[in-house]
Write a protein that holds these residues in place. Structure first.
Motif, PDB file in Angstrom:
ATOM      1  N   SER A 129       6.092  -2.427  -0.549  1.00 42.84           N
ATOM      2  CA  SER A 129       6.097  -0.962  -0.596  1.00 42.84           C
ATOM      3  C   SER A 129       6.519  -0.429   0.765  1.00 42.84           C
ATOM      4  O   SER A 129       5.802  -0.597   1.756  1.00 42.84           O
ATOM      5  CB  SER A 129       4.711  -0.425  -0.962  1.00 42.84           C
ATOM      6  N   PRO A 137       1.594   3.376  -2.838  1.00 46.61           N
ATOM      7  CA  PRO A 137       1.410   1.935  -2.648  1.00 46.61           C
ATOM      8  C   PRO A 137       0.168   1.392  -3.348  1.00 46.61           C
ATOM      9  O   PRO A 137       0.158   0.233  -3.789  1.00 46.61           O
ATOM     10  CB  PRO A 137       1.328   1.764  -1.131  1.00 46.61           C
ATOM     11  N   THR A 139       2.696  -4.223   2.293  1.00 45.41           N
ATOM     12  CA  THR A 139       2.875  -2.786   2.480  1.00 45.41           C
ATOM     13  C   THR A 139       3.373  -2.524   3.894  1.00 45.41           C
ATOM     14  O   THR A 139       2.886  -3.135   4.849  1.00 45.41           O
ATOM     15  CB  THR A 139       1.547  -2.042   2.247  1.00 45.41           C
ATOM     16  N   LEU A 142      -4.010   2.694   4.914  1.00 43.79           N
ATOM     17  CA  LEU A 142      -3.428   1.485   4.335  1.00 43.79           C
ATOM     18  C   LEU A 142      -4.139   0.217   4.788  1.00 43.79           C
ATOM     19  O   LEU A 142      -4.131  -0.793   4.078  1.00 43.79           O
ATOM     20  CB  LEU A 142      -1.942   1.403   4.685  1.00 43.79           C
ATOM     21  N   THR A 165      -5.496  -2.496   2.156  1.00 44.35           N
ATOM     22  CA  THR A 165      -5.026  -3.885   2.200  1.00 44.35           C
ATOM     23  C   THR A 165      -6.203  -4.860   2.198  1.00 44.35           C
ATOM     24  O   THR A 165      -6.177  -5.878   1.488  1.00 44.35           O
ATOM     25  CB  THR A 165      -4.151  -4.085   3.445  1.00 44.35           C
ATOM     26  N   LEU A 175      -0.460  -6.090   5.477  1.00 44.57           N
ATOM     27  CA  LEU A 175       0.102  -4.833   5.969  1.00 44.57           C
ATOM     28  C   LEU A 175       0.944  -5.109   7.210  1.00 44.57           C
ATOM     29  O   LEU A 175       0.510  -5.817   8.120  1.00 44.57           O
ATOM     30  CB  LEU A 175      -1.035  -3.877   6.319  1.00 44.57           C
TER      31      LEU A 175
END
Length: 246
Positions: A90, A119, A138, A162, A166, A182
């Motif tokens: 993503s 995401p 991501t 994020l 993750t 990530l």
């Protein structure tokens, strides 16, 4: 033979900048590649043709991934066309920046819809399509860890989210050996952030290596995380930032 022969990779936001470099690397490593893009259809078609020149299996789908239904439909199309899904990357995101008092009333919702919800929804959908050993990667931003100036409150907040996502995905999917990681780039030379742009020198000021990174360098890190060698790496955050965070 490529390390990803027989695998299907999906790159969300995979026709420009960092996303395009990742798509090229996935193809070079042997994967069939699905790409979701939002706009500039003619450019996307040219990019698809470029990737297919050497016999790669590539399938592009236009979609606004901040729309949950559109994202779900696009992922289904790609999985059907390419025969499944093994790797999700993503990349797509937005940067709504400016003085705090100037943010529009809907700025939070627009930022988090694309930078966090998309995401998350993509990862949830990918997990339903993947067999054991899949990969979820991501692309975030180093500003999640260090914000060097004003104007980036929403962007930093959305990218910081994020990391927690993750780590949660790693726990939720670990029993199936699906990894979640990530990647947080610093200044990367792209159309959006050119190395010769008006703010480039200021952007490089916090770095230990005083240059912009390249999209291919980010793609190389993603390629490792997508590879069989990274099967024991999950829940991790990788900074590729020239020492921004040092």
């Amino acid at each position: 033979m490529g390390v990803l022969d027989g695998k299907v990779a999906l790159v969300i936001g995979g026709t420009r900048g960092i996303g395009a470099a990742i798509s090229r690397r996935m193809v070079a490593d042997g994967a069939s590649v699905g790409i979701i893009y939002r706009s500039r259809a003619n450019d996307a078609q040219r990019f698809e043709n470029e990737l297919r020149e050497n016999g790669a299996r590539v399938f592009t789908v236009p979609a606004d991934v901040s729309d949950v239904t559109a994202l779900d439909h696009a992922m289904d199309q790609i999985a059907r066309h390419l025969g499944g899904l093994d790797i999700l990357v993503s990349v797509a995101g937005t940067a709504i920046v400016g003085p705090l008092e100037a943010y529009a009333d809907d700025a939070f919702d627009r930022s988090f819809a694309l930078n966090v919800r998309a995401p998350f929804v993509a990862a949830k959908k990918a997990a339903s399509l993947m067999a054991k050993g899949g990969r979820i990667i991501t692309i975030g931003s180093i500003v999640a860890d260090r914000m060097p100036g004003g104007g980036g409150t929403l962007y930093a907040a959305s990218k910081a989210a994020l990391g927690g996502m993750t780590r949660g995905l790693a726990r939720d999917l670990g029993a199936r050996e699906i990894t979640a990681n990530l990647v947080q780039p610093g200044p990367i030379d792209t159309e959006r952030n050119p190395a010769d742009g008006p703010n480039a020198a200021l952007t490089r000021a916090p770095l230990a290596i005083s240059r912009h990174g390249t999209a291919d360098e980010v793609a190389g890190l993603v390629a490792y995380l997508a590879s069989p060698e990274a099967g024991f790496v999950t829940g991790a955050t990788y900074n590729i930032d020239g020492g921004w965070s040092a």
